[in-house]
Motif scaffolding. Sequence first.
Motif, PDB file in Angstrom:
ATOM      1  N   ARG A 125       3.969   5.295   2.422  1.00 43.83           N
ATOM      2  CA  ARG A 125       2.548   5.669   2.453  1.00 43.83           C
ATOM      3  C   ARG A 125       1.723   4.634   3.195  1.00 43.83           C
ATOM      4  O   ARG A 125       2.207   3.552   3.527  1.00 43.83           O
ATOM      5  CB  ARG A 125       2.008   5.928   1.056  1.00 43.83           C
ATOM      6  CG  ARG A 125       1.799   4.733   0.189  1.00 43.83           C
ATOM      7  CD  ARG A 125       1.324   5.132  -1.197  1.00 43.83           C
ATOM      8  NE  ARG A 125       2.358   5.735  -1.987  1.00 43.83           N
ATOM      9  CZ  ARG A 125       3.153   5.069  -2.820  1.00 43.83           C
ATOM     10  NH1 ARG A 125       2.991   3.789  -2.975  1.00 43.83           N
ATOM     11  NH2 ARG A 125       4.065   5.672  -3.505  1.00 43.83           N
ATOM     12  N   SER A 142      -3.135   8.525   0.172  1.00 44.51           N
ATOM     13  CA  SER A 142      -2.597   9.738  -0.451  1.00 44.51           C
ATOM     14  C   SER A 142      -1.365   9.350  -1.250  1.00 44.51           C
ATOM     15  O   SER A 142      -0.604   8.457  -0.856  1.00 44.51           O
ATOM     16  CB  SER A 142      -2.200  10.767   0.612  1.00 44.51           C
ATOM     17  OG  SER A 142      -3.337  11.201   1.303  1.00 44.51           O
ATOM     18  N   ASN A 147      -5.292  13.045  -2.718  1.00 42.65           N
ATOM     19  CA  ASN A 147      -6.012  12.087  -1.868  1.00 42.65           C
ATOM     20  C   ASN A 147      -6.920  11.241  -2.751  1.00 42.65           C
ATOM     21  O   ASN A 147      -7.537  11.749  -3.687  1.00 42.65           O
ATOM     22  CB  ASN A 147      -6.848  12.824  -0.819  1.00 42.65           C
ATOM     23  CG  ASN A 147      -5.987  13.630   0.107  1.00 42.65           C
ATOM     24  OD1 ASN A 147      -5.003  13.142   0.639  1.00 42.65           O
ATOM     25  ND2 ASN A 147      -6.323  14.895   0.283  1.00 42.65           N
TER      26      ASN A 147
END
Length: 172
Positions: A125, A142, A147
């Motif tokens: 991520r 996210s 989110n």
Amino acid sequence: MKKYAKITLALVTTIMVFSGCGKTEPAEQTEITTESVAAVETTTAEPLKILESPEPFLEIGVFVDAPQDAEDVSYSILEGDIAEIDFTYHESQYVLRGTATDKQLDFDVTDEYDIMEDTIDNSERQAIIKTTVGGLRTCFWSYNGANYALMSRQNVDRDEFSKLSMWFSFPD
């Protein structure tokens, strides 16, 4: 001739008034019933729902909580699908938001973002930290289909904000 024209005009006007020409029918009025009001209520999202804990966030697909030593923590759901936690951490005020939708999470940032941004990245991520011209900071990331955004409500030290952002955005 002018005399006859004036009389004719007066006569035509009088006939139109008394015959109903030029009248408009009143607009049809719709009666508001409890059925129509109930339909509106069921389709309108509640703008703010105050919560006692973060557990209801799971129902909207968000799992998040304030740091353990945070103070003045309050939980709420905005617009029916945005989790929000307001808290104070190390004497600075923050708001943390999460949603399983594509809604913009920094909608109350009124200052322009500076062109410089920091990116924290690993193979799984990425978190992006932006700073406003006025010195407020926001981190976006996210995780598990949701989110998130962490926003400072006041100027905070860059390193302190980065540490807190890392704690939220890379929990593993």
